[in-house]
Design an enzyme around this catalytic site. Structure first.
Site, PDB file in Angstrom:
ATOM      1  CD  GLU A  22      -0.471   5.392  -3.867  1.00 44.61           C
ATOM      2  OE1 GLU A  22       0.043   5.699  -2.773  1.00 44.61           O
ATOM      3  OE2 GLU A  22      -1.155   4.378  -4.025  1.00 44.61           O
ATOM      4  CG  ASP A  56      -1.927   1.028   1.289  1.00 40.50           C
ATOM      5  OD1 ASP A  56      -2.310   1.518   0.219  1.00 40.50           O
ATOM      6  OD2 ASP A  56      -2.362   1.386   2.399  1.00 40.50           O
ATOM      7  CG  ASP A  62      -8.026   4.672   0.873  1.00 43.40           C
ATOM      8  OD1 ASP A  62      -7.929   3.431   0.889  1.00 43.40           O
ATOM      9  OD2 ASP A  62      -7.213   5.425   1.419  1.00 43.40           O
TER      10      ASP A  62
HETATM   11  C1  GLC Z   1      -4.595   3.322   3.047  1.00 41.68           C
HETATM   12  C2  GLC Z   1      -5.136   2.111   2.318  1.00 41.68           C
HETATM   13  C3  GLC Z   1      -6.150   1.407   3.157  1.00 41.68           C
HETATM   14  C4  GLC Z   1      -5.517   1.028   4.494  1.00 41.68           C
HETATM   15  C5  GLC Z   1      -4.956   2.268   5.196  1.00 41.68           C
HETATM   16  C6  GLC Z   1      -4.182   1.905   6.456  1.00 41.68           C
HETATM   17  O1  GLC Z   1      -5.580   4.268   3.206  1.00 41.68           O
HETATM   18  O2  GLC Z   1      -5.645   2.445   1.065  1.00 41.68           O
HETATM   19  O3  GLC Z   1      -6.658   0.276   2.515  1.00 41.68           O
HETATM   20  O4  GLC Z   1      -6.446   0.401   5.326  1.00 41.68           O
HETATM   21  O5  GLC Z   1      -4.078   2.947   4.319  1.00 41.68           O
HETATM   22  O6  GLC Z   1      -3.156   1.043   6.192  1.00 41.68           O
END
Ligand code: GLC
Length: 739
Positions: free
Chosen positions: A384, A381, A455
């Protein structure tokens, strides 16, 4: 772009060098319908590995204007490097450069303007918000962590896939602009007669793909950028996630509740709170004193744990990952050579440069700790890369193998290389088929990772957006994709959660996830009615696992998406061009969920042919129909003369227990091939699998084993022919019977 007059050309094997006054342009003929157009032949691609060209005979059909042809496409070249692609057979214009530059993107280095027909529609472009058809919208490909609700005026999301499909007047083509710099697409928004592309820097390098159907374009694109290898079969099950399940007892209770309520469950996620102060590769010992013990208990119940691993490494003296990366020079640096810092979950943090092989290998070593604890998949995650203290400056330096890259050149591929590092690490150490999920990616990341759309929010417009997103991701090579079921941000309502699980139960990745601070959205959060409906659709998903797995098997062979927009199979039917609320699972199953609040009926468009209502087996002709659709129903239709396969539903997916195949025949003549293997290992690559051919004709059903390389197989078949059911076994390798 400045090319000026065409002076001459040279043909060397399958490459045509066009010599213009200002700079050359190369046409590389990769296949009769695939041509690369580039200003340089040595451009490093992050997406395309080894291009396998097929022999192409290039004919020079005219010198004035200069025209070449293959068996499929004719390429006309004019001054200024204006290229037109026409059909060889009928001389129809497929896609042509505008003779004059349009007014937009004047200050961008790379600019291409293509003529757009009034009836032209555009699909693909990876992950975007809004509607399925991209006509009249513009986008900026720059991987962006955007927590606000994603709406149709949103230009940048997490992924950059500079590939789209155009369709007009029965002609279908694709264009892949292989350039990782910030890129711009305007699909007739500024000028309805122009489809414009620009990139901030780099070279002009694109592939033009022509074919007779959308599948041929997707195949051409995935021949270049790769496909998702067959995943472990449990990854097709139901995934439950929450930011975060905070301790061991919460996870144990969660799993117990799924089992008690007979809702199948295969995967539970560890979001960032399993770590110690969000430091990657650490575990919070207070909340998770025995992570290995927890994971092995889960595994006894058939549940696999997937752990999040973010790229940002906390700056903390004495923290081994930070200290080692710093000493080895593995982090991105400023132009002056100091380690570049920004802020992510752990606070001040630094960014490993996955562009370098050594760094990827170092990262893979770190992953081993999690795999040793029993973790079965890795969730990448914030890649980007996200940055809470403002964007990374363009000139931050990412050390790479061939050279040091500026951030502006590799921003869009950062997540791609992180996913590659993770995939290769898992493959080498775990040895099973790796399961990686990434939020950011570039063209070709499908080789390494599953994706989800980041998200989203628990709002109706995001449920509506999910279908176009999944369809366009699939057309862009990213077949293994999903959205957060129920929505991530904001508070879900009972009705929205129900409609979301109904609409999403066939999405390739089937994961419920929600943000910290939002209303809980596990299946039992509301009331008994919600729980029962939720259970029904998770169980429906499990029934269809063999069918979905077959679709994954086909995807790795030809790139075909699992979830398809209707236009994929009916490109000559203009009624399908703008459908945002129906989809096909493979070619056979049409799903039409309700995605509007308060609705208890809906219009369904059935394309060409006869379709069976899955609930009643009643037949319908093509056209528009209104159906009741109460809260507990999702409309599903099966194409006439087809076969669907299924399995008996269990608490989780265990290929060793799959001894029964359900075979449902619709119509009087149908054929199907079903693939079966151990669902876990790479043994299938050495022939260790079964293929069953199933056919139905003249009231006879025949099942035969076409390929028998795997030790296990089905003991029995529950056959349902147009509503009549019977159990059969195979005599030796085949069985023919009248039902
Ligand atoms: C980001 C991710 C989400 C995750 C959060 C905490 O917002 O897109 O899926 O739960 O980070 O890690």
């Amino acid at each position: 772009m400045n090319f000026s007059k065409l002076l001459s050309y040279e043909i060397d094997n399958q490459i045509v060098k066009l010599v213009f006054e200002k700079q050359p342009l190369y046409l590389t003929f990769i296949a009769p319908g695939v041509i690369r157009v580039s200003t340089n032949r040595q451009i490093k691609s992050h997406a395309v590995k080894d291009v396998k060209s097929t022999p192409v005979i290039i004919n020079v059909v005219s010198e004035e204007p200069l025209e070449f042809s293959t068996a499929l496409i004719k390429v006309r070249v004019n001054d200024g490097a204006k290229i037109s692609f026409l059909t060889t057979a009928t001389n129809d214009k497929i896609c042509c450069d505008c003779r004059e530059e349009a007014s937009l993107f004047k200050n961008k280095k790379i600019r291409i303007y293509k003529e757009t027909a009034p009836d032209e529609v555009f699909y693909g472009l990876g992950e975007t918000g809004g509607f399925f058809n991209k006509k009249h919208y513009s986008y900026i490909l720059w991987n962006t962590d955007n927590p606000d609700p994603h709406t149709e005026n949103n230009q940048s999301l997490y992924k950059s896939v500079p590939f789209y499909i155009g369709l007009h007047n029965g002609l279908i083509y694709g264009i892949f602009y292989d350039n990782p710099y910030k890129s711009y697409f305007d699909f007739g928004k500024t000028d309805p007669s122009v489809c414009a592309y620009a990139a901030a820097d780099g070279e002009l390098d694109y592939y033009f793909i022509y074919g007779d159907c959308i599948g041929a374009i997707v195949k051409g694109y995935t021949d270049l950028t790769g496909r998702t290898p067959l995943p472990q079969i449990w990854t097709l099950g139901y995934h439950q996630c929450r930011w975060s399940y905070r301790d061991e007892s919460e996870i144990r209770e969660l799993v117990a509740r799924f089992r008690k309520n007979a809702i199948p469950l295969d995967v539970v996620y560890l979001d960032i709170d399993y770590m110690d102060e969000y430091k990657v590769f650490t575990v919070n010992k207070t909340q998770f004193p025995d992570l290995s013990g927890l994971i092995s208990d889960l595994s006894r119940q058939g549940v696999k744990a997937v752990a999040i691993v973010d790229p940002g490494v906390k700056i903390e003296p004495g923290y081994p990952v930070y200290e080692a990366g710093k000493k080895l020079g593995y982090f991105a640096v400023t132009p002056a050579g100091a380690i570049y810092q920004n802020v992510v979950w752990p606070g001040p943090a630094v960014y490993p440069s996955f562009l370098k092989k050594e760094v990827r290998e170092w990262w893979q070593q770190q992953l081993r700790g999690l795999l040793d604890k029993g973790v079965r998949g890795i969730w990448n995650d914030m890649n980007e890369p996200a940055s809470f203290a403002g964007p990374l400056p363009d000139d931050v330096v990412f050390p790479g193998d061939e050279k040091d890259y500026q951030h502006r050149e590799v921003h869009n591929v950062y997540g791609h290389y992180m996913a590659q590092a993770t995939y290769e690490g898992l493959k080498e150490y775990d040895q099973r088929r790796p399961f990686v999920i990434t939020r950011a990616c570039y063209a070709g990341s499908q080789k390494y990772s599953t994706v989800w759309t980041g998200d989203n929010h628990s709002i109706w417009s995001h449920l509506q957006m999910a279908i176009p997103q999944i369809c366009n991701l699939g057309l862009s090579g990213l077949a293994f994709c999903g959205v957060d079921i129920g929505g991530f941000g904001s508070d879900v309502t009972k009705e929205l959660l129900i409609r979301w699980v109904e609409a999403g139960c066939f999405f390739p990745l089937f994961r419920n996830h929600s943000a910290s601070g939002t209303r809980r959205q596990e299946p039992w959060t509301f009331d008994r009615e919600t729980l029962e409906i939720y259970r029904r659709y998770v169980r429906l998903r499990y029934r269809f696992i063999p069918y979905l797995y077959d679709l994954f098997y086909h995807h790795q062979k030809d790139g075909s998406p699992i979830i398809r927009p209707l236009v994929y199979h009916y490109p000559n039917d203009i009624n399908t061009y703008d459908i945002n609320d129906q989809y096909l699972v493979g070619a056979t199953l049409l799903v039409a969920p309700v995605v509007e609040v308060g609705k208890r009926n809906r219009i369904v468009y059935l394309p060409e042919g006869i379709w069976y209502d899955y609930r009643t087996r009643k037949k319908y002709q093509s056209g528009y129909h209104i159906f009741d659709c109460p809260l507990d129903e999702v409309l599903m239709f099966v194409k006439n003369n087809s076969i669907l396969v299924g399995t008996l539903v269990a608490d989780y997916i265990d290929p060793a227990q799959h001894d029964t195949l359900i075979v449902e025949v619709y119509g009087d003549k149908a054929q199907y091939s079903h693939y079966y293997d151990d669902g876990v290992s790479f043994a299938y690559q050495n022939g260790d699998y079964q293929i069953y051919d199933i056919s139905y004709q003249n009231e006879f059903l025949e099942i035969s084993l076409r390929h028998s390389g795997h030790s296990a197989g089905y003991r029995r078949f529950i056959v349902n022919i147009n509503g009549k059911e019977k159990e059969v076994t195979l005599n030796g390798g085949s069985r023919r019977l009248k039902i």
